[in-house]
Design a protein around this motif. Structure first.
Motif, mmCIF file in Angstrom:
data_model
loop_
_atom_site.group_PDB
_atom_site.id
_atom_site.type_symbol
_atom_site.label_atom_id
_atom_site.label_comp_id
_atom_site.label_asym_id
_atom_site.label_seq_id
_atom_site.Cartn_x
_atom_site.Cartn_y
_atom_site.Cartn_z
ATOM 1 N N SER A 34 74.651 -106.415 33.366
ATOM 2 C CA SER A 34 74.522 -105.398 32.332
ATOM 3 C C SER A 34 73.058 -105.180 32.044
ATOM 4 O O SER A 34 72.259 -106.118 32.114
ATOM 5 C CB SER A 34 75.267 -105.832 31.057
ATOM 6 O OG SER A 34 74.737 -107.065 30.582
ATOM 7 N N PRO A 35 72.666 -103.939 31.704
ATOM 8 C CA PRO A 35 71.249 -103.662 31.465
ATOM 9 C C PRO A 35 70.793 -104.169 30.109
ATOM 10 O O PRO A 35 71.600 -104.427 29.206
ATOM 11 C CB PRO A 35 71.193 -102.136 31.526
ATOM 12 C CG PRO A 35 72.539 -101.702 31.041
ATOM 13 C CD PRO A 35 73.502 -102.736 31.577
ATOM 14 N N THR A 36 69.497 -104.310 29.959
ATOM 15 C CA THR A 36 68.903 -104.557 28.648
ATOM 16 C C THR A 36 68.798 -103.209 27.935
ATOM 17 O O THR A 36 68.249 -102.259 28.479
ATOM 18 C CB THR A 36 67.517 -105.200 28.795
ATOM 19 O OG1 THR A 36 67.679 -106.536 29.274
ATOM 20 C CG2 THR A 36 66.779 -105.234 27.455
ATOM 21 N N ILE A 37 69.351 -103.128 26.726
ATOM 22 C CA ILE A 37 69.365 -101.883 25.969
ATOM 23 C C ILE A 37 68.221 -101.894 24.956
ATOM 24 O O ILE A 37 68.047 -102.860 24.211
ATOM 25 C CB ILE A 37 70.699 -101.679 25.226
ATOM 26 C CG1 ILE A 37 71.876 -101.800 26.196
ATOM 27 C CG2 ILE A 37 70.713 -100.322 24.523
ATOM 28 C CD1 ILE A 37 71.900 -100.741 27.264
ATOM 29 N N GLU A 50 67.701 -97.821 29.027
ATOM 30 C CA GLU A 50 68.447 -98.885 29.683
ATOM 31 C C GLU A 50 67.604 -99.462 30.809
ATOM 32 O O GLU A 50 67.251 -98.753 31.754
ATOM 33 C CB GLU A 50 69.783 -98.364 30.233
ATOM 34 C CG GLU A 50 70.757 -97.932 29.154
ATOM 35 C CD GLU A 50 72.148 -97.656 29.699
ATOM 36 O OE1 GLU A 50 72.357 -97.888 30.923
ATOM 37 O OE2 GLU A 50 73.026 -97.237 28.925
ATOM 38 N N GLU A 52 67.570 -101.525 33.832
ATOM 39 C CA GLU A 52 68.612 -101.962 34.770
ATOM 40 C C GLU A 52 68.280 -103.242 35.519
ATOM 41 O O GLU A 52 69.179 -103.919 36.015
ATOM 42 C CB GLU A 52 68.887 -100.843 35.794
ATOM 43 C CG GLU A 52 69.397 -99.550 35.185
ATOM 44 C CD GLU A 52 70.848 -99.636 34.758
ATOM 45 O OE1 GLU A 52 71.482 -100.659 35.090
ATOM 46 O OE2 GLU A 52 71.341 -98.710 34.093
ATOM 47 N N HIS A 168 75.659 -99.491 20.090
ATOM 48 C CA HIS A 168 74.809 -100.508 20.689
ATOM 49 C C HIS A 168 74.248 -101.425 19.608
ATOM 50 O O HIS A 168 73.910 -100.982 18.507
ATOM 51 C CB HIS A 168 73.646 -99.859 21.446
ATOM 52 C CG HIS A 168 74.061 -99.233 22.734
ATOM 53 N ND1 HIS A 168 73.443 -98.126 23.254
ATOM 54 C CD2 HIS A 168 75.036 -99.553 23.623
ATOM 55 C CE1 HIS A 168 74.009 -97.792 24.402
ATOM 56 N NE2 HIS A 168 74.983 -98.653 24.636
#
Length: 357
Positions: A34-37, A50, A52, A168
C-alpha cells in the motif's frame, strides 16, 4: 482556524516489494503493498499525494518529489536530469518523454503529523532529522507531532458512525490538529517526539534490520547445508575420514566468503543496536536491572512497545509484550515526560523496585 504554516499529514504504507527483493521468487506478487498517503494543507487547499514506492518517499522527504511534469524542451539534454525526474507517457498514440517541472515535499516551517504506531519507523526518524536540519538552516520553527493510533482510530470510527464515508487517516489527523490546537484536547491527541523517542525510532529501524539479517543468515546456512551435504557424501566415498556430516558441512560453511559476509553485516548491525540501546534511560534504569533480560531481549521488547503512549491502557501494553518479561506497568497509566514509568518485578519479588524515567 487560520494556520500560517503548511500542515503535512503522513500515513505510512508498506510498499510492494520488487521480485528481486523478495526472499523467494515464488513470492513475487503475493505482497500487494500500500502507498504512503500524504495530505498537504496550505490555507484552504489540500493536496493529496500517494507515494507508491520507497524512492518516491525519499524524494518527498528531501523536498525533491516531482509535483508537476513538462515536455522536454528543444535542445534540452535529458541526461542533465536524474532518472527519477524523467518519465515516459503516451499522448495521441505516441510515447513522449517528460521531465520534472516543479519539485516539492517537506519544507522549512512545515507542521508534520503522523500516527504513532504501525509501520514506517525509519521514515519517522528521518522526518525528525529533516525538520531539525531545515530549522537550523533556515531559522524556521517546523515541528512534528505524533498521534496515538487508538486516538486516530476513535476519530475515524466517530465519522463513520455519523454517516461519513471512510476517509484517509491524514485527512483526519489534519482535522484533529486544527480543532484542538491551543486547547487542552491537543495534549491528549498529539505529542512532540523527545530525544529519547528519536532514539527509540532508530532502535526500531535497526532491530528490524537485524531480524531480517538473522533470517537471511539462517536461511542461507540451511541452503548451504543442503548443498554441501551431497558433496560430503561424495568426498567421503572416495577418501573416508572420521567425522560427522554436521562437522564437515560446518567447516565448509565457515570457509564460505559469502556466508561470512552475512555474519559480518549482522554483527555490525547488532553493535549499532546495542549502541542505541545504551543511550536509552528505559534500558539503563529499568530493563538492564531485570534478571533474564539481556540486550537482545530488551531491544526486541522496546522495539515492540516503542512508547507507552501507543496504548490505550496499561493492560493493553501488557497484553502485547510484557506478560512473560517479569515487568509490569502500574495504573493509572503515566503519560507525562518521556512516558516510561514502570515497576520492575524481577523473578525475585522482594527485589522489585519502582523506577521512574
Amino acid at each position: 482556524m487560520k494556520v500560517e504554516s503548511r500542515i503535512v499529514a503522513i500515513s505510512h504504507g508498506n510498499k510492494k516489494k520488487a521480485p528481486d527483493m523478495l526472499d523467494d521468487a515464488a513470492e513475487a506478487g503475493s505482497d500487494e503493498g500500500s502507498p504512503t498517503i500524504v495530505h498537504i494543507r496550505s490555507g484552504e487547499e489540500t493536496v493529496v499525494i500517494e507515494l507508491e514506492d520507497d524512492n518516491l518517499e525519499l524524494l518527498f522527504l528531501t523536498g525533491l518529489y516531482p509535483m508537476s511534469w513538462r515536455s522536454l524542451r528543444e535542445g534540452e539534454d535529458i541526461n542533465t536530469f536524474h532518472e527519477v525526474h524523467t518519465r515516459k507517457v503516451r499522448r495521441g498514440g505516441k510515447s513522449i518523454v517528460e521531465v520534472v517541472d516543479e519539485v516539492g515535499g517537506i519544507q522549512a516551517g512545515d507542521i508534520v503529523l503522523t500516527p504513532l504506531g504501525g509501520s514506517g519507523p525509519e521514515l519517522q526518524h528521518a522526518l525528525t532529522k529533516r525538520i531539525t536540519a531545515l530549522n537550523e538552516a533556515n531559522g524556521t520553527n517546523g515541528r512534528m507531532f505524533r498521534s496515538p493510533w487508538f486516538r486516530l482510530h476513535d476519530q475515524i470510527k466517530a465519522r463513520e458512525l455519523d454517516g461519513e464515508p471512510r476517509v484517509h487517516a491524514p485527512k483526519v489527523l489534519i482535522e484533529m490538529y486544527l480543532s484542538s490546537i491551543n486547547t487542552d484536547q491537543f495534549k491528549q491527541w498529539f505529542y512532540e517526539p523527545t530525544e529519547s523517542d528519536r532514539s527509540v525510532m532508530l532502535l526500531v529501524e535497526r532491530r528490524r534490520s537485524l531480524d531480517i539479517q538473522m533470517k537471511a543468515r539462517i536461511m542461507t546456512g540451511n541452503r548451504m547445508y543442503a548443498h554441501y551435504r551431497g558433496q560430503v557424501y561424495a568426498a567421503m566415498a572416495i577418501a573416508p575420514a572420521v567425522c560427522t556430516i554436521k562437522e564437515e558441512v560446518a567447516r565448509r560453511i565457515k570457509n564460505s566468503v559469502s556466508f561470512q559476509a552475512l555474519v559480518a553485516i549482522e554483527k555490525e548491525t547488532l553493535a549499532q543496536v546495542q549502541e542505541v540501546l545504551e543511550s536509552l534511560p528505559v534500558y539503563r534504569e529499568i530493563l538492564s536491572k531485570v534478571k533474564g533480560i539481556g540486550p537482545a531481549y530488551a531491544s526486541r521488547l522496546i522495539a515492540a512497545i516503542q512508547t507507552p503512549r501507543r496504548f490505550r491502557s496499561a493492560s493493553a501494553l501488557v497484553a502485547l509484550a510484557w506478560t512473560d518479561s517479569g515487568l509490569a506497568i502500574p495504573s493509572p497509566f503515566d503519560r507525562d515526560d518521556i512516558g516510561w514509568k514502570a515497576f520492575v518485578k524481577a523473578r525475585d519479588r522482594q527485589s522489585a523496585k519502582n523506577l521512574y524515567v
